[in-house]
Design a protein around this motif. Sequence first.
Motif, PDB file in Angstrom:
ATOM      1  N   ARG A 154      80.602  88.973  19.680  1.00  0.00           N
ATOM      2  CA  ARG A 154      80.374  90.545  19.387  1.00  0.00           C
ATOM      3  C   ARG A 154      81.661  91.188  19.645  1.00  0.00           C
ATOM      4  N   ALA A 155      82.032  92.084  18.796  1.00  0.00           N
ATOM      5  CA  ALA A 155      83.268  92.993  18.978  1.00  0.00           C
ATOM      6  C   ALA A 155      83.131  93.705  19.886  1.00  0.00           C
ATOM      7  N   ASP A 156      81.999  94.134  20.556  1.00  0.00           N
ATOM      8  CA  ASP A 156      82.078  94.964  21.813  1.00  0.00           C
ATOM      9  C   ASP A 156      82.451  94.331  23.125  1.00  0.00           C
ATOM     10  N   HIS A 157      82.397  92.903  22.771  1.00  0.00           N
ATOM     11  CA  HIS A 157      83.079  92.070  24.005  1.00  0.00           C
ATOM     12  C   HIS A 157      84.505  92.461  24.375  1.00  0.00           C
ATOM     13  N   VAL A 158      85.253  93.150  23.420  1.00  0.00           N
ATOM     14  CA  VAL A 158      86.886  92.994  23.566  1.00  0.00           C
ATOM     15  C   VAL A 158      87.291  94.114  24.229  1.00  0.00           C
ATOM     16  N   GLY A 159      86.313  95.092  24.925  1.00  0.00           N
ATOM     17  CA  GLY A 159      86.687  96.198  25.586  1.00  0.00           C
ATOM     18  C   GLY A 159      86.674  97.243  24.856  1.00  0.00           C
ATOM     19  N   MET A 160      85.730  97.994  24.373  1.00  0.00           N
ATOM     20  CA  MET A 160      85.871  99.044  23.529  1.00  0.00           C
ATOM     21  C   MET A 160      85.565 100.381  24.176  1.00  0.00           C
ATOM     22  N   LEU A 161      86.511 101.456  23.543  1.00  0.00           N
ATOM     23  CA  LEU A 161      86.030 102.729  23.793  1.00  0.00           C
ATOM     24  C   LEU A 161      85.199 103.312  22.291  1.00  0.00           C
ATOM     25  N   GLU A 162      83.987 103.885  22.463  1.00  0.00           N
ATOM     26  CA  GLU A 162      83.053 104.172  21.303  1.00  0.00           C
ATOM     27  C   GLU A 162      82.653 105.526  21.818  1.00  0.00           C
ATOM     28  N   VAL A 163      83.031 106.472  21.228  1.00  0.00           N
ATOM     29  CA  VAL A 163      82.641 107.835  21.455  1.00  0.00           C
ATOM     30  C   VAL A 163      82.282 108.300  20.098  1.00  0.00           C
ATOM     31  N   GLY A 164      80.829 108.699  20.128  1.00  0.00           N
ATOM     32  CA  GLY A 164      80.157 109.136  18.787  1.00  0.00           C
ATOM     33  C   GLY A 164      78.761 108.955  18.840  1.00  0.00           C
ATOM     34  N   PRO A 165      78.089 109.732  18.026  1.00  0.00           N
ATOM     35  CA  PRO A 165      78.669 110.764  17.216  1.00  0.00           C
ATOM     36  C   PRO A 165      79.052 111.854  18.026  1.00  0.00           C
ATOM     37  N   ILE A 166      80.084 112.573  17.701  1.00  0.00           N
ATOM     38  CA  ILE A 166      80.803 113.524  18.186  1.00  0.00           C
ATOM     39  C   ILE A 166      80.298 114.995  17.646  1.00  0.00           C
ATOM     40  N   VAL A 167      79.790 116.076  18.082  1.00  0.00           N
ATOM     41  CA  VAL A 167      79.267 117.167  17.597  1.00  0.00           C
ATOM     42  C   VAL A 167      79.808 118.339  18.323  1.00  0.00           C
TER      43      VAL A 167
ATOM     44  N   ASP B 216      60.466  64.189  16.663  1.00  0.00           N
ATOM     45  CA  ASP B 216      61.036  63.211  17.494  1.00  0.00           C
ATOM     46  C   ASP B 216      62.014  63.747  18.256  1.00  0.00           C
ATOM     47  N   LEU B 217      61.802  63.397  19.772  1.00  0.00           N
ATOM     48  CA  LEU B 217      62.872  63.883  20.649  1.00  0.00           C
ATOM     49  C   LEU B 217      64.253  63.295  20.469  1.00  0.00           C
ATOM     50  N   VAL B 218      65.084  64.259  20.170  1.00  0.00           N
ATOM     51  CA  VAL B 218      66.600  63.588  20.090  1.00  0.00           C
ATOM     52  C   VAL B 218      67.428  64.108  21.184  1.00  0.00           C
ATOM     53  N   LYS B 219      68.018  63.328  21.728  1.00  0.00           N
ATOM     54  CA  LYS B 219      68.871  63.915  23.032  1.00  0.00           C
ATOM     55  C   LYS B 219      70.167  64.397  22.407  1.00  0.00           C
ATOM     56  N   LEU B 220      70.115  65.735  22.125  1.00  0.00           N
ATOM     57  CA  LEU B 220      71.039  66.625  21.556  1.00  0.00           C
ATOM     58  C   LEU B 220      71.115  67.833  22.767  1.00  0.00           C
ATOM     59  N   VAL B 221      72.117  68.280  22.775  1.00  0.00           N
ATOM     60  CA  VAL B 221      72.489  69.443  23.632  1.00  0.00           C
ATOM     61  C   VAL B 221      72.180  70.663  22.774  1.00  0.00           C
ATOM     62  N   PRO B 222      70.824  71.447  23.161  1.00  0.00           N
ATOM     63  CA  PRO B 222      70.719  72.657  22.033  1.00  0.00           C
ATOM     64  C   PRO B 222      71.586  73.737  22.348  1.00  0.00           C
ATOM     65  N   ILE B 223      72.163  73.992  21.113  1.00  0.00           N
ATOM     66  CA  ILE B 223      73.310  75.174  21.161  1.00  0.00           C
ATOM     67  C   ILE B 223      72.885  75.949  19.837  1.00  0.00           C
ATOM     68  N   ILE B 224      72.820  77.063  19.934  1.00  0.00           N
ATOM     69  CA  ILE B 224      72.966  78.158  18.902  1.00  0.00           C
ATOM     70  C   ILE B 224      74.037  79.047  19.208  1.00  0.00           C
ATOM     71  N   VAL B 225      74.866  79.462  18.060  1.00  0.00           N
ATOM     72  CA  VAL B 225      76.073  80.528  17.915  1.00  0.00           C
ATOM     73  C   VAL B 225      75.693  81.291  17.032  1.00  0.00           C
ATOM     74  N   LYS B 226      75.742  82.805  17.143  1.00  0.00           N
ATOM     75  CA  LYS B 226      75.347  83.702  16.012  1.00  0.00           C
ATOM     76  C   LYS B 226      76.583  84.860  16.362  1.00  0.00           C
ATOM     77  N   PRO B 227      77.047  85.246  15.331  1.00  0.00           N
ATOM     78  CA  PRO B 227      77.986  86.427  15.153  1.00  0.00           C
ATOM     79  C   PRO B 227      76.982  87.764  15.103  1.00  0.00           C
ATOM     80  N   VAL B 228      77.200  88.606  16.348  1.00  0.00           N
ATOM     81  CA  VAL B 228      76.672  89.890  16.143  1.00  0.00           C
ATOM     82  C   VAL B 228      77.756  90.895  15.752  1.00  0.00           C
ATOM     83  N   ILE B 229      77.908  90.696  14.570  1.00  0.00           N
ATOM     84  CA  ILE B 229      79.316  91.665  14.066  1.00  0.00           C
ATOM     85  C   ILE B 229      78.788  92.520  13.008  1.00  0.00           C
TER      86      ILE B 229
END
Length: 617
Positions: A500-513, A372-385
């Motif tokens: 997402r955690a990478d939204h906070v401004g990340m420096l992510e170096v690796g793997p380092i060999v 049944d059509l329900v007048k909702l604002v469709p929203i989905i929030v997911k943590p990608v963490i």
Amino acid sequence: MTDAIGPIFSGGGFETIELTENGEGYTILYLPDKNNQKLQQEGKPPVYYWVSSQVRLARHAENGDFKFSLTHYSGDPNPTDNEGIGVGGMISFTTTIAYPPSVLKGSQEKLLERFKGSDKQYWGWTTSATPEFRIVPITSNATSILGNENGWRLDGEGPGNVTGGENAFFGMLDALHSELLWSGFHGGTSPIAIQQILQIPVWTEKLNLKITGKWSRIYNHFSTHLSAGGWYWSVDIQRVFNDLRVSGGIKVELQVDGTMPGADEMQKLMEQHQELILKQFMDQASKIIFEPAPPKAESAKATRGRNFWGFGGGFALKQVWDQTQVDLDYEETIEFRYNKEFPISSSLEGLRTIIQTNPDEEKKYFIRNYLDLVKLVPIIVKPVINWPQPENHFAGEPVAFASVQIGYPMEEGSIHWEPQVFEKGGSTSWEPQIVRKRKTDVLNPPQNWEPDKIFIKRKLHLVESPSADEFQMIFVEKNDVDLDPGDQGTLTNEQTFDVRADHVGMLEVGPIVLGVEIPGPTWMIEVEFQALGNTHDGNERPVTKMMWKYESKDQTGYWKIYTGQLDYKPEFKYRVRVIEKGVLGEASGSEWQGEWERCVGNGPLVIKVPNRLPIPV
């Protein structure tokens, strides 16, 4: 004592084609280890690495079913009408680049049959020890859905699995694209194609690379080929670089050790290693004529652009540069290990054959729901963490919890906020029930608000994680980070949101060999790292050190900084010190140190170790 050190890209590899009983075909590429001859001289088995050439739908181990589901939703506003109105859909599927064990076994038997008793360099199997087979090392995997930005808009793009495992995709679909996917999978071909750009560390033969030119001519040539938006991505730089080689603006000389068997043939093969030549040019150009592109531009292209040495992002020409540095004169002789770009892509075939052969199988993968059509604002929030795992050497991201607030105007115009908290082991998605209003139902509505728009405020709460060991360094500069700053957060009509955690401004170096082998237990290599720029409170970022010894020479390092700065550009520098310990009463030992090397971007890093300076005579 010799160990396997990784594949060498020589001669294009050995390829087999395997067919299964149900008609599925697999093409498998193999590369040999660079030390295979030395390994066998010591009575050890040779090592061969398999490389995937396609992306395919993953299967459940317990029953062999595909990891795929497409649900199409149809609304029914009139109960007396049997024809529903399409309102959208939901799709989820999982892909893999790994091969079934039986397929690998068959292809490996072909390789052993071909090279048993052969003296072919790197490939020959001449010892009684049974050869070892491994998946090729992968330093990064940039996963994307072709056409995703204009069509399906599915989640799951970005860094992919680097161990031959699986990658999951998910998305909510509008009515049109849900129908297109439904029809495509039931028709003649799959409507979705997955691309993965792998970065594979490979060794070269001993070679001499020399790049010469005039910086003034190079700068002027790039300035006349400025790309749209004012900055260059890797494909732009490679095109202009090739033009300069043709016109003589840049001269590239590549010579292979002529004493080696097949050196003439190897000379032609090395010309194919464009990533190596372009990387060495960019190492020089990023110090003279280029500067990193703005962070917004980098973010927009991060999942699309190919890169030079594992780092994403683009470059812009410097507005002011030192024209006294007129000569490009780079020369180096080395056995080089570098990240070779290896793109693979495939459409998701297989489902059509199964559902045509056995129509009952279709119900496992394709579902139609009438609502049944329900007048909702469709929203989905997911943590990608990737939640922290203290029990596993503090793997994961240092997130204590994430909070989200969804706001929607009440009748008098003030914003009502619905909160949600995501924690480890808690809910993995949130669908707030927001009843859609007409604009005339709200007095004094917020500025720019429309009935299909909501306000969202996302916040990450970080916690300082103790480093697992001397090769895993994790630092948190700001514990509470607002991803949607301001009292009202972000006003949007988007329907799917991630945290997402990478939204906070990340420096992510690796793997380092390390880019060299440590020859013995008296040698150590110390590397100092320093992130550029200041912390949010204005302080200079400290120096971090990692130390490689003989017993840890194959260890990979990881260095992460969560800055809390949404406009942060990942830039850092490193400096290498080589130490040879002395022996009491016999030798005094020695050490030397290189210059600071500046780097831009996140991703894998092969440490360039400076040579010992010659002793004056």
